[in-house]
Design a protein around this motif. Sequence first.
Motif, PDB file in Angstrom:
ATOM      1  N   ASP A 117      51.097 -13.933  13.562  1.00 59.54           N
ATOM      2  CA  ASP A 117      49.981 -13.390  12.780  1.00 59.54           C
ATOM      3  C   ASP A 117      49.279 -12.239  13.489  1.00 59.54           C
ATOM      4  N   THR A 118      49.361 -12.190  14.820  1.00 57.81           N
ATOM      5  CA  THR A 118      48.723 -11.081  15.538  1.00 57.81           C
ATOM      6  C   THR A 118      49.462  -9.763  15.339  1.00 57.81           C
ATOM      7  N   LEU A 119      50.666  -9.814  14.782  1.00 57.38           N
ATOM      8  CA  LEU A 119      51.426  -8.599  14.502  1.00 57.38           C
ATOM      9  C   LEU A 119      51.027  -7.953  13.180  1.00 57.38           C
ATOM     10  N   CYS A 120      50.294  -8.696  12.345  1.00 58.25           N
ATOM     11  CA  CYS A 120      49.947  -8.216  10.996  1.00 58.25           C
ATOM     12  C   CYS A 120      48.626  -7.456  11.036  1.00 58.25           C
ATOM     13  N   GLU A 179      52.755  -2.248  16.160  1.00 55.70           N
ATOM     14  CA  GLU A 179      52.246  -3.379  16.944  1.00 55.70           C
ATOM     15  C   GLU A 179      53.400  -4.187  17.518  1.00 55.70           C
ATOM     16  N   VAL A 180      54.475  -4.348  16.757  1.00 54.26           N
ATOM     17  CA  VAL A 180      55.668  -5.018  17.271  1.00 54.26           C
ATOM     18  C   VAL A 180      56.161  -4.311  18.533  1.00 54.26           C
ATOM     19  N   GLU A 181      56.285  -2.992  18.456  1.00 53.77           N
ATOM     20  CA  GLU A 181      56.786  -2.225  19.590  1.00 53.77           C
ATOM     21  C   GLU A 181      55.817  -2.285  20.771  1.00 53.77           C
ATOM     22  N   ARG A 182      54.525  -2.249  20.476  1.00 50.16           N
ATOM     23  CA  ARG A 182      53.529  -2.325  21.556  1.00 50.16           C
ATOM     24  C   ARG A 182      53.630  -3.653  22.293  1.00 50.16           C
ATOM     25  N   GLN A 183      53.742  -4.741  21.543  1.00 49.83           N
ATOM     26  CA  GLN A 183      53.819  -6.057  22.168  1.00 49.83           C
ATOM     27  C   GLN A 183      55.100  -6.213  22.987  1.00 49.83           C
ATOM     28  N   MET A 184      56.209  -5.685  22.475  1.00 45.89           N
ATOM     29  CA  MET A 184      57.470  -5.801  23.204  1.00 45.89           C
ATOM     30  C   MET A 184      57.455  -4.968  24.475  1.00 45.89           C
TER      31      MET A 184
END
Length: 246
Positions: A117-120, A179-184
């Motif tokens: 949910d933090t990716l949304c 956000e996906v890319e930032r987290q990865m």
Amino acid sequence: MPHTLFIADLHLSAGRPDITAAFLHFMEHEAPEADALYVLGDLFEFWIGDDEPSTLNRQVAAAFRICREGGTPVYYIHGNRDFMLGRRFAAEAGMTLLPEHKVIDLYGEPALIMHGDTLCTDDAGYQRFRRITRLGWLQWLFLRLPLQKRLKIADGIRGRSARSKQEKSVTIMDVNQAEVERQMRRAGVRRLIHGHTHRPAVHDFELDGRPVQRLVLGDWYTQGSVLRIGPDNTELQRRELNKDMP
């Protein structure tokens, strides 16, 4: 063969005994064969406190404990529906609570796991709600209300959430690729595993010139969804629900 299992978004409730039956069958016949089981949130439709004495909660705790005692560790990341599941239930179930974002080793390859949910981040309204409901003092107050009062509040929140989803576009409720890319990047991984969006898929893409992968678990509303990862294979699998249940 060595393998690790991942599940999420079962939304177990007394109103869906078919899902509960499928989960208990999975716990009895599949989970014990795994090196580890990771539950990535929203196992329950809602959670109003570890002190709720429901039959369902006791069944789930017993299934996890039997699995752990048989040699398969169970790890749990909170979802947006069961984020108040606490240490008392975890101890009863014999499972380990993990932080909302966790890097694990999968047969020599690091992977970032989370509920999702933090990716949304495009859903600003939900993210505000999430920040408020994670306030420690607010949870402390909620858990000191009578059980019936907590149940009534939870039912109201679920109703408002359902109405809100009907008014939002599908795109807003999905993950934000940036956000996906930032987290990865932040975690230093080439593999991300999550649930929450109820859109099971394997997404292959490039990040900073390297091939990476985002694996999304499905929900258990009409069928089960299990991610099985071994040293040399990755399978996002479906499971039939128990059609014999009323």
